[in-house]
Scaffold this active site. Sequence first.
Site, PDB file in Angstrom:
ATOM      1  N   THR A  81       0.848  -1.199   0.000  1.00  0.00           N
ATOM      2  CA  THR A  81       0.000   0.000   0.000  1.00  0.00           C
ATOM      3  C   THR A  81       0.881   1.246   0.000  1.00  0.00           C
ATOM      4  O   THR A  81       0.709   2.155  -0.826  1.00  0.00           O
ATOM      5  CB  THR A  81      -0.937   0.019   1.233  1.00  0.00           C
ATOM      6  OG1 THR A  81      -1.822  -1.094   1.133  1.00  0.00           O
ATOM      7  CG2 THR A  81      -1.733   1.310   1.320  1.00  0.00           C
ATOM      8  N   ASN A  98      -5.423  -9.584  -7.489  1.00  0.00           N
ATOM      9  CA  ASN A  98      -5.641 -10.204  -6.184  1.00  0.00           C
ATOM     10  C   ASN A  98      -7.000 -10.873  -6.048  1.00  0.00           C
ATOM     11  O   ASN A  98      -7.224 -11.638  -5.123  1.00  0.00           O
ATOM     12  CB  ASN A  98      -5.451  -9.167  -5.073  1.00  0.00           C
ATOM     13  CG  ASN A  98      -6.245  -7.914  -5.298  1.00  0.00           C
ATOM     14  OD1 ASN A  98      -6.129  -7.261  -6.331  1.00  0.00           O
ATOM     15  ND2 ASN A  98      -7.085  -7.555  -4.338  1.00  0.00           N
ATOM     16  N   GLN A 144       0.934  -9.710  -5.461  1.00  0.00           N
ATOM     17  CA  GLN A 144       0.525 -11.114  -5.539  1.00  0.00           C
ATOM     18  C   GLN A 144       1.495 -11.961  -6.360  1.00  0.00           C
ATOM     19  O   GLN A 144       1.246 -13.155  -6.565  1.00  0.00           O
ATOM     20  CB  GLN A 144      -0.883 -11.233  -6.155  1.00  0.00           C
ATOM     21  CG  GLN A 144      -1.984 -10.613  -5.325  1.00  0.00           C
ATOM     22  CD  GLN A 144      -2.294 -11.384  -4.042  1.00  0.00           C
ATOM     23  OE1 GLN A 144      -1.878 -12.519  -3.859  1.00  0.00           O
ATOM     24  NE2 GLN A 144      -3.034 -10.754  -3.148  1.00  0.00           N
ATOM     25  N   SER A 173       5.036  -6.811  -1.210  1.00  0.00           N
ATOM     26  CA  SER A 173       4.520  -6.930   0.156  1.00  0.00           C
ATOM     27  C   SER A 173       4.922  -8.277   0.741  1.00  0.00           C
ATOM     28  O   SER A 173       4.693  -9.326   0.139  1.00  0.00           O
ATOM     29  CB  SER A 173       2.987  -6.817   0.123  1.00  0.00           C
ATOM     30  OG  SER A 173       2.469  -7.097   1.403  1.00  0.00           O
ATOM     31  N   ALA A 174       5.530  -8.253   1.937  1.00  0.00           N
ATOM     32  CA  ALA A 174       6.076  -9.488   2.534  1.00  0.00           C
ATOM     33  C   ALA A 174       5.001 -10.468   3.003  1.00  0.00           C
ATOM     34  O   ALA A 174       5.200 -11.677   2.948  1.00  0.00           O
ATOM     35  CB  ALA A 174       6.990  -9.134   3.705  1.00  0.00           C
ATOM     36  N   THR A 232      12.885   5.318  11.588  1.00  0.00           N
ATOM     37  CA  THR A 232      13.816   4.267  12.007  1.00  0.00           C
ATOM     38  C   THR A 232      13.478   2.967  11.305  1.00  0.00           C
ATOM     39  O   THR A 232      12.321   2.541  11.295  1.00  0.00           O
ATOM     40  CB  THR A 232      13.730   4.075  13.535  1.00  0.00           C
ATOM     41  OG1 THR A 232      14.007   5.330  14.150  1.00  0.00           O
ATOM     42  CG2 THR A 232      14.716   3.017  14.025  1.00  0.00           C
ATOM     43  N   CYS A 254     -10.213  -5.906   1.904  1.00  0.00           N
ATOM     44  CA  CYS A 254     -10.599  -4.542   2.255  1.00  0.00           C
ATOM     45  C   CYS A 254     -12.091  -4.326   2.039  1.00  0.00           C
ATOM     46  O   CYS A 254     -12.723  -3.562   2.740  1.00  0.00           O
ATOM     47  CB  CYS A 254      -9.834  -3.532   1.420  1.00  0.00           C
ATOM     48  SG  CYS A 254      -8.211  -4.096   0.959  1.00  0.00           S
TER      49      CYS A 254
HETATM   50  C1  LIG Z   1      -2.223  -7.097  -0.580  1.00  0.00           C
HETATM   51  C2  LIG Z   1      -2.103  -6.226  -1.762  1.00  0.00           C
HETATM   52  C3  LIG Z   1      -1.733  -4.879  -1.644  1.00  0.00           C
HETATM   53  C4  LIG Z   1      -1.515  -4.213  -0.305  1.00  0.00           C
HETATM   54  O1  LIG Z   1      -0.363  -4.687   0.337  1.00  0.00           O
HETATM   55  P1  LIG Z   1      -0.120  -4.372   1.876  1.00  0.00           P
HETATM   56  O2  LIG Z   1       1.292  -4.804   2.102  1.00  0.00           O
HETATM   57  O3  LIG Z   1      -1.103  -5.195   2.630  1.00  0.00           O
HETATM   58  O4  LIG Z   1      -0.306  -2.927   2.084  1.00  0.00           O
HETATM   59  C5  LIG Z   1      -1.600  -4.132  -2.789  1.00  0.00           C
HETATM   60  N1  LIG Z   1      -1.836  -4.657  -4.002  1.00  0.00           N
HETATM   61  C6  LIG Z   1      -2.197  -5.946  -4.157  1.00  0.00           C
HETATM   62  C7  LIG Z   1      -2.424  -6.484  -5.526  1.00  0.00           C
HETATM   63  C8  LIG Z   1      -2.361  -6.762  -3.051  1.00  0.00           C
HETATM   64  O5  LIG Z   1      -2.725  -8.031  -3.213  1.00  0.00           O
END
Ligand SMILES: *Cc1c(COP(=O)(O)O)cnc(C)c1O
Length: 388
Positions: free
Chosen positions: A78, A157, A185, A205-206, A245, A331
């Site tokens: 995000t 997603n 994804q 995103s981890a 930090t 969401c």
């Molecule tokens: C989960 C997701 C996000 C958001 O990632 P976060 O690390 O949860 O903020 C953005 N784009 C896609 C396609 C996602 O699947």
Amino acid sequence: MPIKTPIYLDTASTTPVDSFVVSKMMSFLGVEGCYANPSSTAHRLGQEAASAIAVARKTVAAEFRCKSDEIIFTSGATEANNMALLGIARAYSSRGGHIVTSAIEHKSVLECCHALEREGFEITYLTPNSAGWIDAESVKQVLRPDTLMVSLMHTNNETGVQQPIPAIAEILTEAGILFHVDAAQAAGKFLLDLDEIPIDMLSVSAHKFHGPKGAGCLIVRNRRRLHMKPLIYGGGQEFNLRSGTLATHQIVGFSEALRIAANNREHDLAHVTKLKLFFLAQLRSKLPIQVNGDIEHSSPYIMNISLAGISSDALINQLLNEIAISSGSACSSGTIEPSYVLRAMGIEGDALYGAVRISFSRHHSVNEITQAVTSIIAAVYRIQALSE
Ligand SMILES: *Cc1c(COP(=O)(O)O)cnc(C)c1O
């Protein structure tokens, strides 16, 4: 009898953190651990934390075939998406105000675009075909002399559909237009070689690949030439682009999870592919289903299906104690609004209101999938009996 834990088939919304990653993260938190501020390099403890960050940065860079100093650690995708869109738009606004994206992006891209519209930017929202696919040619057609950037996701997603990123990247390189890709994804699960594919910015995103929530990065190629504006000002961490930090445990957890995902990539892909095909075949043999999104161009980790005449709310509720699935993105669940992604694909009526997303991981067994399918079939029969 204790209630048994439902089978978790919602990995597209998040995944559990790998146990090895958890223990690794712990060693950066407590008083016995490497807890010092990685910017406090005046002392040895700070230097040790800084060196853990440097190793993590190298690991992430190696995975995406980019340079260490092109990685900006963030709180996730995000933030990375916000940084890419707002950071570039605000840096280059004097040059032109047109941005191209699609109607099926994650909210973190769409809401940035809406904010930029209020700031005077013009946004083109491409619509996919009925299979959820965006043709590279359709991107080319909407480009203008004042187009600043194109932002498209790699893997959707909700449907798992994957866009022709390399072909689009070639077109944009030729046109000299920046390309941002939301790979939340895809990262870890598929090889994304930035040496091969000319993408300018990539969001990761981890927690989508068994790393911690609240960790990820934006990769910015040729950062020094981009003059991007930061979203967060302060002590100047992350090459002045993202102050604050550094969260050593989060960053180490992210890089370790990525390393594990990369090492097992082929094996995991083969495993989830088998699970998805098995799931579909089993369900199809008993119930009429519609698969939403092009199965040929989709991630084996995600599938989106509609069961004829069954609403997704009724199905998910019937299955509460047995399997954890959702009707779309995390969401928007909790509301009865149907998916804007499926809507943009032209899916309507029963198929729209009956769509459920089922997503897999390396942890699932064939046995669990068999159980899940049995549960779905029984739930459908119960719903049908109720409505008779
Ligand atoms: C989960 C997701 C996000 C958001 O990632 P976060 O690390 O949860 O903020 C953005 N784009 C896609 C396609 C996602 O699947």
